[in-house]
Design a protein around this motif. Structure first.
Motif, PDB file in Angstrom:
ATOM      1  N   ARG A 370       0.825  -1.175   0.150  1.00 10.16           N
ATOM      2  CA  ARG A 370       0.057   0.031  -0.093  1.00 10.16           C
ATOM      3  C   ARG A 370       0.971   1.313   0.075  1.00 10.16           C
ATOM      4  O   ARG A 370       2.051   1.086   0.493  1.00 10.16           O
ATOM      5  CB  ARG A 370      -0.954  -0.087   1.285  1.00 10.16           C
ATOM      6  CG  ARG A 370      -1.864  -1.117   1.291  1.00 10.16           C
ATOM      7  CD  ARG A 370      -3.087  -0.565   2.061  1.00 10.16           C
ATOM      8  NE  ARG A 370      -4.084  -1.873   2.215  1.00 10.16           N
ATOM      9  CZ  ARG A 370      -4.203  -2.527   3.104  1.00 10.16           C
ATOM     10  NH1 ARG A 370      -3.262  -2.589   4.000  1.00 10.16           N
ATOM     11  NH2 ARG A 370      -4.802  -3.638   2.839  1.00 10.16           N
ATOM     12  N   THR A 371       0.272   2.515  -0.430  1.00 11.07           N
ATOM     13  CA  THR A 371       1.146   3.554  -0.118  1.00 11.07           C
ATOM     14  C   THR A 371       1.252   3.999   1.235  1.00 11.07           C
ATOM     15  O   THR A 371       0.375   3.701   2.043  1.00 11.07           O
ATOM     16  CB  THR A 371       0.431   4.671  -0.977  1.00 11.07           C
ATOM     17  OG1 THR A 371      -0.531   5.267  -0.124  1.00 11.07           O
ATOM     18  CG2 THR A 371      -0.388   4.562  -2.029  1.00 11.07           C
ATOM     19  N   GLY A 372       2.482   4.536   1.384  1.00 12.54           N
ATOM     20  CA  GLY A 372       2.923   4.780   2.732  1.00 12.54           C
ATOM     21  C   GLY A 372       3.478   3.667   3.399  1.00 12.54           C
ATOM     22  O   GLY A 372       3.698   3.720   4.720  1.00 12.54           O
ATOM     23  N   SER A 373       3.533   2.409   2.952  1.00 13.94           N
ATOM     24  CA  SER A 373       4.059   1.185   3.677  1.00 13.94           C
ATOM     25  C   SER A 373       5.672   1.229   3.800  1.00 13.94           C
ATOM     26  O   SER A 373       5.814   0.298   4.586  1.00 13.94           O
ATOM     27  CB  SER A 373       3.521  -0.062   2.925  1.00 13.94           C
ATOM     28  OG  SER A 373       3.825  -0.159   1.737  1.00 13.94           O
ATOM     29  N   GLY A 374       6.240   2.279   3.172  1.00 14.01           N
ATOM     30  CA  GLY A 374       7.900   2.261   3.377  1.00 14.01           C
ATOM     31  C   GLY A 374       8.596   1.838   2.357  1.00 14.01           C
ATOM     32  O   GLY A 374      10.029   1.433   2.449  1.00 14.01           O
ATOM     33  N   LYS A 375       8.116   1.547   1.089  1.00 14.50           N
ATOM     34  CA  LYS A 375       8.985   1.039  -0.067  1.00 14.50           C
ATOM     35  C   LYS A 375       9.883   1.964  -0.562  1.00 14.50           C
ATOM     36  O   LYS A 375      11.116   1.729  -0.598  1.00 14.50           O
ATOM     37  CB  LYS A 375       7.792   0.733  -1.360  1.00 14.50           C
ATOM     38  CG  LYS A 375       6.696  -0.220  -0.836  1.00 14.50           C
ATOM     39  CD  LYS A 375       5.898  -0.577  -2.072  1.00 14.50           C
ATOM     40  CE  LYS A 375       5.008   0.530  -2.573  1.00 14.50           C
ATOM     41  NZ  LYS A 375       4.160   1.421  -1.729  1.00 14.50           N
ATOM     42  N   THR A 376       9.496   3.255  -0.687  1.00 16.50           N
ATOM     43  CA  THR A 376      10.635   4.330  -1.196  1.00 16.50           C
ATOM     44  C   THR A 376      11.745   4.506   0.042  1.00 16.50           C
ATOM     45  O   THR A 376      12.640   4.520  -0.496  1.00 16.50           O
ATOM     46  CB  THR A 376       9.780   5.525  -1.385  1.00 16.50           C
ATOM     47  OG1 THR A 376       8.746   5.342  -2.666  1.00 16.50           O
ATOM     48  CG2 THR A 376      10.641   6.527  -1.886  1.00 16.50           C
ATOM     49  N   THR A 377      11.188   4.332   1.182  1.00 16.96           N
ATOM     50  CA  THR A 377      12.129   4.509   2.321  1.00 16.96           C
ATOM     51  C   THR A 377      13.214   3.591   2.241  1.00 16.96           C
ATOM     52  O   THR A 377      14.424   3.799   2.585  1.00 16.96           O
ATOM     53  CB  THR A 377      11.294   4.424   3.749  1.00 16.96           C
ATOM     54  OG1 THR A 377      10.333   5.586   3.445  1.00 16.96           O
ATOM     55  CG2 THR A 377      12.457   4.881   4.501  1.00 16.96           C
ATOM     56  N   LEU A 378      12.870   2.287   1.835  1.00 18.54           N
ATOM     57  CA  LEU A 378      13.763   1.229   1.513  1.00 18.54           C
ATOM     58  C   LEU A 378      14.556   1.383   0.609  1.00 18.54           C
ATOM     59  O   LEU A 378      15.890   1.336   1.124  1.00 18.54           O
ATOM     60  CB  LEU A 378      12.810  -0.069   1.412  1.00 18.54           C
ATOM     61  CG  LEU A 378      13.571  -1.277   1.647  1.00 18.54           C
ATOM     62  CD1 LEU A 378      13.455  -1.628   3.224  1.00 18.54           C
ATOM     63  CD2 LEU A 378      12.665  -2.456   1.325  1.00 18.54           C
ATOM     64  N   VAL A 379      14.545   1.967  -0.543  1.00 16.81           N
ATOM     65  CA  VAL A 379      15.433   2.301  -1.500  1.00 16.81           C
ATOM     66  C   VAL A 379      16.206   3.658  -1.175  1.00 16.81           C
ATOM     67  O   VAL A 379      17.376   3.794  -1.569  1.00 16.81           O
ATOM     68  CB  VAL A 379      14.902   2.342  -2.986  1.00 16.81           C
ATOM     69  CG1 VAL A 379      14.293   1.094  -3.411  1.00 16.81           C
ATOM     70  CG2 VAL A 379      13.859   3.306  -3.264  1.00 16.81           C
ATOM     71  N   ASN A 380      15.436   4.484  -0.329  1.00 15.35           N
ATOM     72  CA  ASN A 380      16.024   5.782  -0.139  1.00 15.35           C
ATOM     73  C   ASN A 380      17.186   5.421   0.828  1.00 15.35           C
ATOM     74  O   ASN A 380      18.236   6.265   0.744  1.00 15.35           O
ATOM     75  CB  ASN A 380      15.108   6.881   0.687  1.00 15.35           C
ATOM     76  CG  ASN A 380      14.453   7.806  -0.026  1.00 15.35           C
ATOM     77  OD1 ASN A 380      14.810   7.848  -1.288  1.00 15.35           O
ATOM     78  ND2 ASN A 380      13.546   8.303   0.384  1.00 15.35           N
ATOM     79  N   LEU A 381      17.190   4.306   1.635  1.00 14.41           N
ATOM     80  CA  LEU A 381      18.372   4.070   2.460  1.00 14.41           C
ATOM     81  C   LEU A 381      19.334   3.312   1.812  1.00 14.41           C
ATOM     82  O   LEU A 381      20.485   3.694   1.978  1.00 14.41           O
ATOM     83  CB  LEU A 381      17.747   3.219   3.616  1.00 14.41           C
ATOM     84  CG  LEU A 381      16.873   3.730   4.581  1.00 14.41           C
ATOM     85  CD1 LEU A 381      16.114   2.580   5.522  1.00 14.41           C
ATOM     86  CD2 LEU A 381      17.511   4.835   5.547  1.00 14.41           C
ATOM     87  N   VAL A 542       5.815  -8.288   0.158  1.00 14.09           N
ATOM     88  CA  VAL A 542       4.639  -7.411   0.425  1.00 14.09           C
ATOM     89  C   VAL A 542       4.814  -6.760   1.533  1.00 14.09           C
ATOM     90  O   VAL A 542       5.002  -7.096   2.619  1.00 14.09           O
ATOM     91  CB  VAL A 542       3.200  -8.203   0.468  1.00 14.09           C
ATOM     92  CG1 VAL A 542       2.076  -7.497   0.559  1.00 14.09           C
ATOM     93  CG2 VAL A 542       3.299  -9.196  -0.881  1.00 14.09           C
ATOM     94  N   MET A 543       4.656  -5.324   1.603  1.00 17.94           N
ATOM     95  CA  MET A 543       4.878  -4.520   2.588  1.00 17.94           C
ATOM     96  C   MET A 543       3.557  -3.744   3.375  1.00 17.94           C
ATOM     97  O   MET A 543       2.642  -3.638   2.419  1.00 17.94           O
ATOM     98  CB  MET A 543       5.982  -3.231   2.199  1.00 17.94           C
ATOM     99  CG  MET A 543       7.291  -4.054   2.052  1.00 17.94           C
ATOM    100  SD  MET A 543       8.667  -2.630   2.116  1.00 17.94           S
ATOM    101  CE  MET A 543       8.176  -2.245   4.082  1.00 17.94           C
ATOM    102  N   ASP A 544       3.431  -3.737   4.557  1.00 20.71           N
ATOM    103  CA  ASP A 544       2.433  -3.356   5.155  1.00 20.71           C
ATOM    104  C   ASP A 544       2.607  -2.529   6.439  1.00 20.71           C
ATOM    105  O   ASP A 544       3.460  -3.183   7.148  1.00 20.71           O
ATOM    106  CB  ASP A 544       1.266  -4.314   5.277  1.00 20.71           C
ATOM    107  CG  ASP A 544      -0.092  -3.469   5.458  1.00 20.71           C
ATOM    108  OD1 ASP A 544      -0.321  -2.430   5.061  1.00 20.71           O
ATOM    109  OD2 ASP A 544      -0.919  -4.160   6.233  1.00 20.71           O
ATOM    110  N   ASP A 545       2.498  -1.162   6.562  1.00 22.18           N
ATOM    111  CA  ASP A 545       2.901  -0.661   7.625  1.00 22.18           C
ATOM    112  C   ASP A 545       4.116  -0.732   8.145  1.00 22.18           C
ATOM    113  O   ASP A 545       4.555  -0.801   9.265  1.00 22.18           O
ATOM    114  CB  ASP A 545       1.829  -0.714   8.779  1.00 22.18           C
ATOM    115  CG  ASP A 545       1.784   0.130   9.756  1.00 22.18           C
ATOM    116  OD1 ASP A 545       2.397   1.188   9.568  1.00 22.18           O
ATOM    117  OD2 ASP A 545       1.298  -0.225  10.808  1.00 22.18           O
ATOM    118  N   GLY A 546       5.257  -0.658   7.281  1.00 24.82           N
ATOM    119  CA  GLY A 546       6.588  -0.723   7.469  1.00 24.82           C
ATOM    120  C   GLY A 546       7.196  -2.227   7.946  1.00 24.82           C
ATOM    121  O   GLY A 546       8.362  -2.300   8.065  1.00 24.82           O
ATOM    122  N   GLU A 547       6.299  -3.019   7.572  1.00 23.06           N
ATOM    123  CA  GLU A 547       6.748  -4.575   7.858  1.00 23.06           C
ATOM    124  C   GLU A 547       6.573  -5.426   6.387  1.00 23.06           C
ATOM    125  O   GLU A 547       5.881  -5.056   5.591  1.00 23.06           O
ATOM    126  CB  GLU A 547       6.047  -5.219   8.953  1.00 23.06           C
ATOM    127  CG  GLU A 547       6.448  -4.516  10.384  1.00 23.06           C
ATOM    128  CD  GLU A 547       5.087  -5.128  11.446  1.00 23.06           C
ATOM    129  OE1 GLU A 547       5.945  -6.072  11.803  1.00 23.06           O
ATOM    130  OE2 GLU A 547       4.316  -4.931  11.392  1.00 23.06           O
TER     131      GLU A 547
END
Ligand SMILES: Nc1ncnc2c1ncn2[C@@H]1O[C@H](COP(=O)(O)OP(=O)(O)OP(=O)(O)O)[C@@H](O)[C@H]1O
Length: 580
Positions: A370-381, A542-547
């Motif tokens: 879902r949006t906001g689940s942390g996908k982009t943050t993972l690649v930002n890191l 599959v990511m959901d809420d950062g997990e």
């Protein structure tokens, strides 16, 4: 002096320019001060009848010679002082932009572009004024007034000089008071201007959103309000400036009147000659300019220091994403491992929770969620746009915090969600940052990204210049140019962040087919909302809420019947509906 810490290297390098400029400036001042004395002698000579035509001609010749030296000197100080202040402006602006480039994306989340633009323009201009015209004004004011006072005393005695100078302390205190108010009001003008720039910038960048929401009138109204505020602030500044100059004029005239009365009486009583009186009056005339300059120079210096403080504040901002002291250059192969990674942008609010993930070299990982689940943050890191905690993210077994940023980023081909293209040619956009490349390479990657035919349809082909943010391209075309830009680097790791969202499923399939060859030898991460984009990956999470809530291959996840399966069914249905 701490205030000058960032411009010290410049001042050191250019001190001889300033000193040379000051030499010419002083020469002009001295020449100017001698001329009244000559005029005094001429007046006396004429009054006493001892000056004949040849004597008069000699004086004319001397004054002309002086005028010539003054002309040359003025030219020289302008070149050396004003010219050097322009170099300072260049030095400081480059230093500022260079520094801004080093700051992390987080910094720009908290600082408005309009403000930063105002620092790079208005503030640097104010600093230049202080170090150019400001220096000239101070020197003029000090040198001319000190020498003039000395000459006045010498000419007519201290009593008359004192009378002429009585109004001066009023001028100094008045200028000081006005300087403070001017500074405050100028600051308000600066802020209003920065707000205005911000509004224009936002409005132009977001023009599509504004139009789509039919907000043109509302935006125009908001802009008019900001514009009106800017005018109001400027009016307040003009009022104070308007009051300052007449005040200086009144005080200067007061001096003149005093001298006319008391000096005139001294001439009548024979205590001083007419020549003394003429010279004295000329000296007083010379004093008016520095007097007026005082008010102005106070303002310029105050503005300059306030601007320097603001620029210093940015320059002191420590980039928080930098190479560690023991950072290594790494010839990245492409193995990625997340170990118990928990990450938060804001303290206490984790956006990624306990991520454990290993991607072998050359494999493809897909992330869906879902949006906001942390996908982009993972690649930002992975790109170190933010710092992951120590010991949680490894590339080829090396903690990412210990890898030199340049070698890390040069080895990653990244297609961001926000496809930013520069206002230059398509070719330069694709080969962005590459020093050595051939046109054939550009063509080849454009073909792989399925954008070649589109480009060839443009009249200027690869030479087509894109407007701001690539407005001449459609969303899907922009995405594909971005993909071409990432793969021409031949990176060890390829990251596509929702990069196929704007293309239809058929084109998507073609792009993925083209990328397959490229991805075979590289580690790839594909982020998407679409099952069709990710289903071929070696592993899907599959990511959901950062997990990570599900993981496996497409078949495994479908068999699990969880979130992924539901998404799959929903998208299959949508496809059927679209085809029907
Ligand atoms: N710079 C930031 N500062 C604070 N919070 C942030 C920042 N960037 C993202 N977040 C938050 O982190 C969470 C994850 O965001 P992220 O962009 O990684 O999600 P995403 O899964 O990529 O979403 P999308 O599919 O919409 O791109 C969101 O709740 C978001 O609000």
């Amino acid at each position: 002096m701490y205030r000058l810490r960032f411009i010290k290297p410049f001042l050191k390098a250019y001190k001889w320019h300033y000193l040379f400029g000051l030499f010419w400036l002083l020469l002009v001042n001295i020449m100017q001060l001698i001329i009244p004395r000559i005029l005094g002698s001429v007046s006396d000579g004429l009054a006493e009848g001892i000056l004949d035509s040849s004597g008069l001609l000699r004086y004319v010749g001397i004054i002309l010679a002086f005028a010539l030296v003054i002309v040359i000197s003025r030219f020289m100080w302008r070149i050396y002082i004003i010219g050097t202040s322009r170099r300072l402006e260049y030095f400081l602006r480059n230093r500022l932009v260079e520094h801004l480039q080093k700051l992390s994306p987080e910094y720009f989340n908290h600082h408005k572009t309009g403000d930063l633009m105002a620092h790079a323009t208005n503030d640097i201009n104010a600093i230049r004024m202080a170090f150019g015209p400001g220096i000239i004004m101070i020197t003029d004011a000090l040198v001319i007034s000190i020498i003039t006072i000395f000459l006045m005393i010498n000419q007519v005695g201290w009593q008359l000089t004192l009378i002429a100078l009585i109004p001066l302390p009023f001028l100094a205190t008045g200028a000081g008071f006005f300087g403070k108010v001017i500074h405050k009001r100028f600051k308000n003008v600066q802020e209003a201007f920065s707000n205005l720039t911000d509004k224009v910038q936002e409005n132009l960048s977001g023009i599509r959103v504004v139009k789509a929401f039919v907000q043109e009138q509302a935006e125009i109204k908001k802009f008019n309000e900001a514009s009106q505020h800017h005018v109001n602030m400027n009016m307040r500044l003009i009022v104070i400036w308007g009051a300052l100059f007449p005040l200086i004029q009144v005080i200067a005239t007061l001096s003149m009147v005093l001298i006319l009365f008391f000096g005139g009486r001294a001439v009548i009583s024979g205590r001083i000659s007419i020549g003394d009186f003429v010279a004295f009056n000329s000296y007083l005339g010379l004093m008016i300019w520095p007097m007026m300059a005082i008010g102005w120079v106070i303002n310029v210096i105050q503005r300059g220091t306030a601007s320097l403080d603001r620029v210093n504040e940015i320059l002191s901002e420590k980039p928080d994403i930098t190479d560690a002291k023991d950072a290594v250059e790494l010839d990245i192969q492409g193995e990625i491992e997340f170990k118990n990674l928990t990450f938060e942008y804001v303290k206490g609010i984790p956006v990624l929770k306990n991520i454990n993930l290993k991607i072998e070299k050359g494999k493809t990982l897909a992330i869906i969620g879902r949006t906001g689940s942390g996908k982009t943050t993972l690649v930002n890191l992975l790109l170190r746009m933010a710092n992951p905690p120590k010991g949680t993210l490894f590339i080829d077994g090396v903690d990412i915090n210990k890898i030199k940023l340049r070698s890390l980023r040069e080895n990653i081909g990244y297609v961001p969600q926000d496809n930013f293209l520069f206002s230059t040619t398509i070719e330069e956009n694709i080969a962005f940052g590459l020093k050595d490349y051939t046109f054939e390479q550009v063509e080849e990657v454009a073909k792989i990204a399925q954008v070649y035919d589109n480009i060839m349809d443009f009249p200027d082909k690869f030479g087509t210049i894109l407007g701001e943010r690539g407005v001449t391209l459609s969303g899907g075309q922009k995405q594909r140019v971005s993909i071409a830009r990432a793969i021409i680097k031949e990176p060890a790791i390829l990251i596509l962040d929702d990069s196929l969202s704007a293309v239809d499923t058929h084109t998507e399939e073609e792009i993925l087919k083209g990328l397959k060859k490229i991805m075979a030898s590289r580690t790839s991460i594909i982020i998407s909302h679409r099952v069709s984009t990710v289903k071929e990956a070696d592993e899907i999470i599959v990511m959901d809420d950062g997990e990570i809530v599900e993981r496996g291959t497409h078949e495994e996840l479908v068999a699990q019947g969880g979130l992924y399966y539901q998404l799959h069914i929903k998208q299959l249905l949508e496809e059927k509906v679209n085809m029907a």
